[in-house]
Design a protein around this motif. Structure first.
Motif, mmCIF file in Angstrom:
data_model
loop_
_atom_site.group_PDB
_atom_site.id
_atom_site.type_symbol
_atom_site.label_atom_id
_atom_site.label_comp_id
_atom_site.label_asym_id
_atom_site.label_seq_id
_atom_site.Cartn_x
_atom_site.Cartn_y
_atom_site.Cartn_z
ATOM 1 N N MET A 243 0.826 -1.204 0.000
ATOM 2 C CA MET A 243 0.000 0.000 0.000
ATOM 3 C C MET A 243 0.866 1.263 0.000
ATOM 4 S SD MET A 243 -3.098 -0.913 -0.300
ATOM 5 C CE MET A 243 -2.518 -2.349 -1.220
ATOM 6 N N ALA A 244 1.932 1.259 0.767
ATOM 7 C CA ALA A 244 2.829 2.418 0.793
ATOM 8 C C ALA A 244 3.461 2.636 -0.574
ATOM 9 C CB ALA A 244 3.904 2.224 1.860
ATOM 10 N N ALA A 245 3.832 1.555 -1.244
ATOM 11 C CA ALA A 245 4.416 1.677 -2.584
ATOM 12 C C ALA A 245 3.401 2.254 -3.557
ATOM 13 C CB ALA A 245 4.916 0.308 -3.064
ATOM 14 N N TRP A 246 2.154 1.783 -3.489
ATOM 15 C CA TRP A 246 1.101 2.333 -4.350
ATOM 16 C C TRP A 246 0.926 3.833 -4.110
ATOM 17 C CZ3 TRP A 246 -3.848 -1.263 -4.137
ATOM 18 C CH2 TRP A 246 -3.556 -2.485 -4.755
ATOM 19 N N GLN A 247 0.804 4.194 -2.828
ATOM 20 C CA GLN A 247 0.508 5.584 -2.504
ATOM 21 C C GLN A 247 1.659 6.497 -2.937
ATOM 22 O OE1 GLN A 247 -2.776 4.537 -1.973
ATOM 23 N NE2 GLN A 247 -2.848 6.422 -0.802
ATOM 24 N N CYS A 248 2.881 6.059 -2.732
ATOM 25 C CA CYS A 248 4.038 6.897 -3.067
ATOM 26 C C CYS A 248 4.142 7.156 -4.562
ATOM 27 C CB CYS A 248 5.323 6.257 -2.546
ATOM 28 S SG CYS A 248 5.588 6.477 -0.768
ATOM 29 N N VAL A 249 3.773 6.178 -5.379
ATOM 30 C CA VAL A 249 3.894 6.353 -6.830
ATOM 31 C C VAL A 249 2.614 6.934 -7.429
ATOM 32 C CG1 VAL A 249 3.055 4.131 -7.713
ATOM 33 C CG2 VAL A 249 5.010 5.249 -8.823
ATOM 34 N N GLY A 250 1.550 7.027 -6.622
ATOM 35 C CA GLY A 250 0.294 7.575 -7.118
ATOM 36 C C GLY A 250 -0.533 6.587 -7.905
ATOM 37 N N PHE A 251 -0.491 5.305 -7.494
ATOM 38 C CA PHE A 251 -1.233 4.258 -8.203
ATOM 39 C C PHE A 251 -2.573 4.001 -7.529
ATOM 40 C CE2 PHE A 251 -2.401 -0.285 -8.562
ATOM 41 C CZ PHE A 251 -2.543 -0.380 -9.939
ATOM 42 N N CYS A 252 -3.620 3.919 -8.328
ATOM 43 C CA CYS A 252 -4.966 3.594 -7.845
ATOM 44 C C CYS A 252 -5.378 2.256 -8.444
ATOM 45 C CB CYS A 252 -5.966 4.672 -8.256
ATOM 46 S SG CYS A 252 -5.526 6.353 -7.776
ATOM 47 N N HIS A 253 -5.734 1.309 -7.606
ATOM 48 C CA HIS A 253 -6.097 -0.023 -8.093
ATOM 49 C C HIS A 253 -7.500 -0.050 -8.685
ATOM 50 C CE1 HIS A 253 -7.416 -4.243 -7.954
ATOM 51 N NE2 HIS A 253 -6.144 -4.565 -8.044
ATOM 52 N N GLY A 254 -8.450 0.513 -7.983
ATOM 53 C CA GLY A 254 -9.798 0.625 -8.529
ATOM 54 C C GLY A 254 -10.789 -0.405 -8.039
ATOM 55 N N VAL A 255 -10.334 -1.648 -7.747
ATOM 56 C CA VAL A 255 -11.262 -2.693 -7.292
ATOM 57 C C VAL A 255 -10.580 -3.529 -6.205
ATOM 58 C CG1 VAL A 255 -12.961 -4.400 -8.005
ATOM 59 C CG2 VAL A 255 -12.008 -2.858 -9.700
ATOM 60 N N MET A 256 -10.424 -2.945 -5.033
ATOM 61 C CA MET A 256 -9.726 -3.632 -3.947
ATOM 62 C C MET A 256 -10.667 -4.551 -3.167
ATOM 63 S SD MET A 256 -7.169 -0.715 -2.468
ATOM 64 C CE MET A 256 -6.656 -1.793 -1.115
ATOM 65 N N ASN A 257 -11.371 -5.414 -3.890
ATOM 66 C CA ASN A 257 -12.179 -6.440 -3.248
ATOM 67 C C ASN A 257 -11.262 -7.488 -2.625
ATOM 68 O OD1 ASN A 257 -14.468 -5.137 -4.281
ATOM 69 N ND2 ASN A 257 -14.405 -6.354 -6.162
ATOM 70 N N THR A 258 -11.769 -8.245 -1.644
ATOM 71 C CA THR A 258 -10.894 -9.234 -1.007
ATOM 72 C C THR A 258 -10.466 -10.322 -1.982
ATOM 73 O OG1 THR A 258 -12.810 -10.488 -0.182
ATOM 74 C CG2 THR A 258 -11.857 -8.843 1.290
ATOM 75 N N ASP A 259 -11.251 -10.558 -3.031
ATOM 76 C CA ASP A 259 -10.838 -11.557 -4.013
ATOM 77 C C ASP A 259 -9.765 -11.025 -4.947
ATOM 78 O OD1 ASP A 259 -13.386 -10.105 -4.849
ATOM 79 O OD2 ASP A 259 -12.734 -10.891 -6.785
ATOM 80 N N ASN A 260 -9.428 -9.734 -4.838
ATOM 81 C CA ASN A 260 -8.345 -9.149 -5.630
ATOM 82 C C ASN A 260 -7.123 -8.812 -4.773
ATOM 83 O OD1 ASN A 260 -9.870 -9.246 -7.984
ATOM 84 N ND2 ASN A 260 -10.676 -7.185 -7.724
ATOM 85 N N MET A 261 -7.094 -9.355 -3.555
ATOM 86 C CA MET A 261 -5.974 -9.093 -2.643
ATOM 87 C C MET A 261 -5.100 -10.340 -2.557
ATOM 88 S SD MET A 261 -6.280 -5.947 -1.473
ATOM 89 C CE MET A 261 -5.246 -5.952 -0.006
ATOM 90 N N SER A 262 -3.816 -10.177 -2.821
ATOM 91 C CA SER A 262 -2.875 -11.296 -2.864
ATOM 92 C C SER A 262 -2.395 -11.689 -1.472
ATOM 93 C CB SER A 262 -1.667 -10.905 -3.724
ATOM 94 O OG SER A 262 -0.577 -11.768 -3.515
ATOM 95 N N LEU A 263 -2.340 -12.985 -1.213
ATOM 96 C CA LEU A 263 -1.774 -13.480 0.037
ATOM 97 C C LEU A 263 -0.264 -13.279 0.087
ATOM 98 C CD1 LEU A 263 -3.724 -16.842 0.544
ATOM 99 C CD2 LEU A 263 -4.051 -14.696 1.783
ATOM 100 N N LEU A 264 0.346 -12.956 -1.046
ATOM 101 C CA LEU A 264 1.793 -12.745 -1.102
ATOM 102 C C LEU A 264 2.157 -11.268 -1.156
ATOM 103 C CD1 LEU A 264 1.559 -15.791 -1.806
ATOM 104 C CD2 LEU A 264 3.416 -15.458 -3.434
ATOM 105 N N GLY A 265 1.180 -10.393 -1.049
ATOM 106 C CA GLY A 265 1.472 -8.963 -1.095
ATOM 107 C C GLY A 265 1.821 -8.467 -2.477
ATOM 108 N N LEU A 266 1.210 -9.063 -3.519
ATOM 109 C CA LEU A 266 1.451 -8.652 -4.896
ATOM 110 C C LEU A 266 0.293 -7.792 -5.395
ATOM 111 C CD1 LEU A 266 2.428 -12.152 -6.370
ATOM 112 C CD2 LEU A 266 3.978 -10.416 -5.446
ATOM 113 N N THR A 267 0.576 -6.906 -6.328
ATOM 114 C CA THR A 267 -0.492 -6.217 -7.036
ATOM 115 C C THR A 267 -1.140 -7.235 -7.962
ATOM 116 O OG1 THR A 267 0.882 -4.228 -7.015
ATOM 117 C CG2 THR A 267 -1.087 -4.194 -8.395
ATOM 118 N N LEU A 268 -2.442 -7.408 -7.811
ATOM 119 C CA LEU A 268 -3.150 -8.500 -8.473
ATOM 120 C C LEU A 268 -4.381 -7.971 -9.194
ATOM 121 C CD1 LEU A 268 -3.468 -11.679 -8.696
ATOM 122 C CD2 LEU A 268 -4.854 -11.521 -6.628
ATOM 123 N N ASP A 269 -4.607 -8.428 -10.406
ATOM 124 C CA ASP A 269 -5.811 -8.118 -11.184
ATOM 125 C C ASP A 269 -5.903 -6.645 -11.568
ATOM 126 O OD1 ASP A 269 -6.476 -10.736 -11.112
ATOM 127 O OD2 ASP A 269 -8.358 -10.502 -10.048
#
Length: 496
Positions: free
Chosen positions: A239-265
């Motif tokens: 999340m800190a990496a996303w915020q620092c670079v100004g990235f918006c995921h758009g659909v942060m549903n739990t089925d789009n959250m990685s157990l490995l801490g990866l940007t997914l979907d």
């Protein structure tokens, strides 16, 4: 010859590790053929990570990676999961348009290989299981762009296309993205079995995650709690990496959250143009749940949903278990705050920590938000701001409408640089190594998409090369320039 050898990777004699869990976790089925496939784009950087030979892009690979053929040993499968979508339990979901082909092993790292858009699965619900060229280009480019930015992410090896029609808002053409990751496991995988009371399966899945992705947690007093804490820390860093670079995921549903801490979907994602903390990149997000500023808190909410899924595995008093899991989540806040402060210090070129840094950073962001100053360009130009009090640099100062307010902040910034004897020559390359010149803005992706839909794929290839060196000044200056006026009219939604 097995398919690992076909692709030039280290051979492995056993099937994909996830499949050993059994049929309760997945369904085996072949992909649906794609008519008249052709290559759209490939990533040499991803191919190198996988250890593929230079000549891997051939007719046989085209057919396999379009879903028209299988190499020896391939047993494709789709997994089942559930999840919360926009904060509401959505029930059973699953790989509705993704098929796992198997695994490659290279350099001691195991990679799952997955086709996105290869047809219906038992989890497609009312969908057609296909992906369109437009969304496939966006996912392909952003996966590789995020990797080049140093942000944890799934990768994309290639896109194959077809003249085959796919109905969305309009009739579009089909495409398949070949995605790779150490694992595509999501919060929703654990939620699925917890919600349905399948504790044996939940226990098996957690044991699998511990064995393959968190072996250090197996020796902890309560391994599922240790696993939750690890996931919380990884998610905070992401999340800190996303915020620092100004990235918006758009659909942060739990089925789009990685157990490995990866940007997914990668669906309706977007990078900030003008800095607006409340920016909502997903046109389908009518309530603004996944606005840029809310992403860290949404991730924390999702982690609570994950903790709830793990509760049945931990014996004891319910209140005590809840407290134990709550304690495991608590590092999220601290790690996120530390990583954000570290990341923003780096973006401002500060080598040493001072107590007043947070206020300086907050006021900088307020200054950007005041008139929605371009986030990427402002940080890039800040790297050239001279530390000398008598000097100025108009290309930065002039992008602020309220120049007096900027001057007041710049005075504080110069005083801060002076306290650590900052040298302009040394600071500039250090700041430019963390402040990208180029990110995948929507208008850049849209230009590549429009040309590709007209049959010209060269812009994808050109843009990919630029995005894979995001901290270098691009040869084409427009890649790093302000977005054109028409870019403000672009909309991305869940169908993107």
């Amino acid at each position: 010859m097995g398919w690992q050898e076909q692709l030039g990777s280290v051979p492995t004699s056993h099937p994909a590790s996830f499949t050993r869990l059994g049929d309760g976790f997945l369904t085996r089925l072949p992909p649906e053929p794609l008519s008249a496939p052709h290559w759209v784009a490939t990533s040499a950087a991803c191919a190198q990570v996988l250890g593929l030979p230079e000549d891997w892009r051939n007719e046989e690979a085209l057919q396999v990676l379009s879903g028209n053929a299988l190499w020896e040993g391939m047993q494709p499968w789709a997994s089942v999961y559930s999840g919360h979508q926009f904060g509401v339990w959505a029930g059973q979901l699953g790989d509705g348009r993704a098929l796992h082909l198997g695994e490659l092993v290279h350099g001691g790292q195991r990679w799952e290989v997955q086709l996105k858009g290869a047809g219906r699965t038992p989890y497609s619900r009312r969908g057609d299981g296909r992906a369109v060229l437009r969304s496939s280009i966006r996912e392909f480019l952003c996966s590789e762009a995020m990797a080049a930015l140093g942000i944890p992410t799934t990768r994309a090896l290639c896109i194959t296309g077809s003249p085959q029609g796919v109905q969305r808002e309009t009739l579009e053409t089909a495409a398949v993205v070949t995605r790779v990751a150490p694992s595509f496991l999501r919060f929703g995988h654990l939620e699925h079995f917890a919600h349905h009371g399948q504790l044996n399966e939940l226990r098996q899945l957690v044991a699998h995650v511990l064995s393959h992705h968190a072996p250090e947690c197996r020796e902890a007093p309560v391994p599922p709690v240790a696993l939750l804490e690890k996931i919380a820390r990884q998610t905070a860093q992401l999340m800190a990496a996303w915020q620092c670079v100004g990235f918006c995921h758009g659909v942060m549903n739990t089925d789009n959250m990685s157990l490995l801490g990866l940007t997914l979907d990668y669906g309706p994602f977007g990078f900030l143009d003008g800095f607006d903390p409340g920016h909502v990149c997903n046109h389908s997000d009518h309530q603004g749940r996944y606005a840029y500023v809310r992403q860290p808190q949404v991730a924390f909410w999702n982690l609570h949903a994950l903790a709830q899924a793990l509760m049945p595995l931990i014996g004891g008093d319910e209140e005590a278990v809840a407290e134990l899991l709550g304690d495991a989540l608590e590092p999220y806040r601290q790690v996120f705050q530390q990583e954000m402060l570290r990341g923003m210090r780096d973006k401002l070129g500060l080598r040493h920590a001072e107590a007043e840094d947070q206020a300086l950073i907050d006021d900088w962001l307020r200054l950007l938000a005041l008139h929605r100053t371009d986030y990427t360009i402002a940080h890039r130009r800040l790297s050239q701001w001279p530390a000398r009090a008598e000097a100025t640099w108009a290309p930065l100062r002039d992008i602020f409408l309220d120049r007096e307010r900027f001057d007041l902040w710049a005075l504080r910034y110069r005083e801060r640089l002076a306290r650590e004897a900052s040298d302009d020559t040394e600071r500039l390359p250090r700041m430019q190594a963390v402040n990208p010149a180029v990110v995948l803005r929507n208008h850049l992706a849209e230009t590549a998409i429009q040309r590709a839909e007209a049959g010209d794929f060269t812009e994808i290839e050109r843009l990919l090369k630029v995005l894979q060196r995001p901290y270098d000044e691009p040869a084409q200056a427009s890649d790093a320039d302000f977005p054109p006026d028409w870019a403000s009219r672009l909309e991305v939604s869940c169908s993107s």
